[in-house]
Scaffold this active site. Structure first.
Site, PDB file in Angstrom:
ATOM      1  N   LYS A 204       0.815  12.066   0.066  1.00 53.80           N
ATOM      2  CA  LYS A 204       0.328  10.858   0.060  1.00 53.80           C
ATOM      3  C   LYS A 204       1.348   9.712  -0.727  1.00 53.80           C
ATOM      4  O   LYS A 204       1.507   9.810  -1.708  1.00 53.80           O
ATOM      5  CB  LYS A 204      -1.166  10.955  -0.565  1.00 53.80           C
ATOM      6  CG  LYS A 204      -1.519   9.556  -0.419  1.00 53.80           C
ATOM      7  CD  LYS A 204      -3.351   9.416  -1.178  1.00 53.80           C
ATOM      8  CE  LYS A 204      -3.724   8.123  -0.845  1.00 53.80           C
ATOM      9  NZ  LYS A 204      -4.877   8.013  -1.929  1.00 53.80           N
ATOM     10  N   VAL A 205       1.712   8.884   0.166  1.00 55.12           N
ATOM     11  CA  VAL A 205       2.253   7.626  -0.406  1.00 55.12           C
ATOM     12  C   VAL A 205       1.911   6.048   0.243  1.00 55.12           C
ATOM     13  O   VAL A 205       0.952   6.343   1.169  1.00 55.12           O
ATOM     14  CB  VAL A 205       3.776   7.621  -0.079  1.00 55.12           C
ATOM     15  CG1 VAL A 205       4.302   8.819  -0.827  1.00 55.12           C
ATOM     16  CG2 VAL A 205       4.141   7.782   1.356  1.00 55.12           C
TER      17      VAL A 205
END
Length: 306
Positions: A204-205
């Site tokens: 997740k970014v």
């Protein structure tokens, strides 16, 4: 549960994992309205830890109740629901087996001065609660980054050994990073790559900006003519940096914004090859029916309908 060819191809990218871990990844990918497409929309609700209850749930008071988030994720047809220990325990019996869950193992809070997180859950907790995965945040760039990386290395080894998947939130901050640099394209791609290097199944970014933080990286981006001119191009580069698309990468919804802006951004994420979205405040801070309409719109985009 019959796997689609798309999901089978994704699972084949995780060559070292045992059948339990692959089964839990399959459960996430085969749940909800995007089941079998290889795309995901996940509801994360750890903002109470990060920002406090009023800032998180004051705009939509029913969201103070942990059951609200389980039900929202289920009714919206999402792939999974991620939260710290307490909220998952609060709905464990009522919602057992209703949706894949991800136990967030570490958390920060807005009272802290350091860029660090405390471990607030365990692999044992995740197994007890029937979770499909564990989640963990690292802060590349912070003074505490190496401790966090060592913590997730140990936790990931334990999680994988008992058949759980691993999700890493990779959020650059602290150290010498500028505020603009936290979402710079070179830093976001680097953060995603670090999460892949640490063995994450799902990364997740944040959606990256066109800004380039590191002078040495800027030389390469310019000399190699790496396209960062649009969000779609930048997403494609982040996916490329995540083992050339061999790892699932979902992008956060970020700060509160209007529905049209969210849907426009999601279209660009999709067109760049993103694995999906992980949408927290922009969903649960809206009134329930409005949130359901937003999530339906996001799902339609990933299905190619909008």
């Amino acid at each position: 549960m019959k796997l689609t060819r798309t999901v089978q191809r994704i699972l084949a990218n995780y060559e070292s994992d045992n059948p339990g871990t692959k089964a839990n990844l399959a459960r996430i990918l085969m749940t909800g309205k995007l089941a079998g497409t290889g795309k995901m929309v996940i509801l994360p609700v750890d903002q109470g830890f990060e920002h406090g209850p009023a800032r998180s749930f004051g705009p939509n008071p029913p969201a103070y109740d942990p059951h609200y988030h389980f039900q929202l994720a289920i009714d919206a047809g999402l792939n999974a629901y991620a939260a710290p220990l307490g909220p998952l325990e609060a709905g464990a019996a009522t919602f057992a087996g209703a949706i894949p869950t991800i136990l967030k193992l570490n958390s920060s809070n807005s009272l802290a001065t350091s860029k660090d997180q405390a471990i607030t859950g365990s692999v044992g907790d995740a197994l007890r609660l029937g979770c499909s995965a564990v989640g963990f945040t690292i802060y590349p760039g912070s003074d505490e980054q190496f401790d966090m990386m060592e913590e997730i290395r140990e936790l990931a080894e334990e999680a994988k050994s008992v058949g759980l998947a691993v999700v890493i939130w990779s959020y650059p901050r602290g150290g010498t990073l500028s505020k603009e640099g936290e979402t710079a394209i070179d830093i976001t791609a680097y953060a995603a790559h670090m999460a892949a290097l640490l063995g994450a199944h799902i990364i997740k970014v944040k959606p990256p900006s066109a800004f380039i933080e590191q002078p040495e990286a800027k030389k390469v981006y310019e000399s190699q003519k790496i396209d960062v001119s649009s969000l779609t191009a930048r997403i494609a580069h982040v996916m490329q940096s995540s083992f050339n698309g061999r790892r699932l990468v979902v992008f956060s919804g970020g700060a509160a914004k209007g529905t049209d802006d969210i849907l426009k951004e999601v279209r660009e994420l999709r067109d760049g090859g993103a694995s999906g979205s992980i949408m927290g405040r922009n969903a649960f801070q809206r009134p329930r029916e409005e949130a359901l309409r937003l999530l339906e719109g996001i799902i339609d985009i990933y299905k190619g309908r909008a």
